[in-house]
Design an enzyme around this catalytic site. Structure first.
Site, short mmCIF file in Angstrom:
data_model
loop_
_atom_site.label_atom_id
_atom_site.label_comp_id
_atom_site.label_asym_id
_atom_site.label_seq_id
_atom_site.Cartn_x
_atom_site.Cartn_y
_atom_site.Cartn_z
N THR A 240 0.38 -1.24 5.57
CA THR A 240 -0.23 -0.75 4.35
C THR A 240 -1.47 -1.58 4.05
OG1 THR A 240 0.20 -0.29 1.98
CG2 THR A 240 1.25 -2.24 2.92
N CYS A 241 -2.35 -1.04 3.18
CA CYS A 241 -3.57 -1.78 2.81
C CYS A 241 -4.06 -1.17 1.50
CB CYS A 241 -4.62 -1.70 3.92
SG CYS A 241 -5.15 -0.01 4.31
N GLY A 242 -5.36 -1.06 1.31
CA GLY A 242 -5.88 -0.48 0.09
C GLY A 242 -5.83 1.03 0.07
N GLY A 244 -5.27 2.88 3.42
CA GLY A 244 -4.85 3.39 4.72
C GLY A 244 -5.86 3.22 5.84
N TRP A 269 -2.11 1.22 -1.16
CA TRP A 269 -2.13 0.74 -2.54
C TRP A 269 -2.84 1.70 -3.49
CZ3 TRP A 269 1.25 -2.51 -4.14
CH2 TRP A 269 1.17 -2.99 -5.46
#
Length: 285
Positions: A240-242, A244, A269
């Site tokens: 996961t990240c900000g 994708g 996120w």
């Protein structure tokens, strides 16, 4: 020692050697965060690797979703890549203008659509340019070519699946954002999002996997970085990240050191931080 692999990562030297191969297709997947004052499409028009086609991750996405650049429906994907002249039997190399930022997202997207003959250019356009290799402003000559795509659902997760994984602990959830954002100490670049991280996830900023020249570290080094971050590699992984994009760099890294049971949380996120009913954690993992 670096090893070229047409299914994960190739060097600038490899690409230079194969650039005129008839079945090679090069994609420029440059993308920058809003507010970066960089226009990826305009930069591509000014200079790109010869023969490259511009892959717009915001346009080739699911516009039915309010979330940024979500994976497109399979029909839209096939239509857009056909328009780019990319199809069955092609070896694809994807790069970006940051070195390694968004290219891995397109590598992941092709794999999600059942395509495995795609590699990221190690070091991207900055390394290619620093070595004095050829650039052009000429648009490529494009001929339609059909691609048969088959979505591999195991490679992507939604908010419900990630919520279950966070509760059950049956996946290793790995967050590629900067550590301060993971801890909830730095504001999110997108307005309206809560700060923090998915409960029971681990912080592994994607930048930890890159050398100073934006090339990827060795497979053994990256495996050690995952382990040092507290990632249990015996479990399947969710990245996961900000929004994708950089989460795909973690997927690429795992593929490089032989771990193939990974999936990407597409909403990341941008979705979790806006969802009022899912819990968040702050501080260290």
């Amino acid at each position: 020692m670096f090893q070229d692999d047409p299914k994960t990562l190739v060097s600038t030297a490899w690409l230079a050697t194969h650039l005129k191969d008839p079945d090679l297709r090069v994609l420029d997947a440059s993308w920058y965060l809003p507010g970066s004052a960089r226009d990826a499409s305009a930069e591509f028009a000014q200079a790109h690797i010869p023969g490259a086609r511009f892959f717009d991750i915001d346009e080739i996405s699911d516009h039915r979703s309010e979330l940024p650049h979500m994976a497109p429906p399979i029909e839209k994907f096939m239509s857009r890549v056909r328009d780019l002249g990319v199809g069955d039997g092609h070896q694809i190399v994807v790069y970006d203008g940051a070195g390694l930022l968004s290219a891995a997202r397109v590598w992941w997207l092709f794999k999600l659509m059942g395509q495995n003959n795609i590699a990221v250019l190690d070091g991207g356009l900055p390394k290619w340019t620093s070595e004095g290799r050829e650039l052009t402003a000429e648009p490529p000559v494009i001929r339609d070519r059909h691609m048969f795509a088959r979505r591999v659902d195991a490679m992507v997760k939604d908010v419900t699946q990630v919520s279950h994984a966070a509760k059950l602990g049956d996946y290793s959830i790995i967050d590629a954002r900067a550590a301060a954002r993971f801890r909830g100490e730095a504001p999110e670049p997108r307005e309206g999002l809560r700060a923090g991280h998915i409960p029971n996830s681990r912080s592994l900023p994607y930048t930890d996997l890159l050398n100073d020249d934006q090339t990827m570290k060795s497979a053994d080094e990256m495996r050690g970085i995952f382990q040092a971050a507290g990632v249990d590699l015996s479990k399947p992984a969710i990245t996961t990240c900000g929004s994708g994009v950089t989460a795909a760099i973690l997927c690429l890294a795992m593929e490089r050191f032989g771990k193939s049971d990974h999936a990407l949380y597409d909403g990341s996120w941008a979705e979790w931080g806006a969802f009022p009913t899912v819990p968040i954690a702050t501080g260290e993992a």
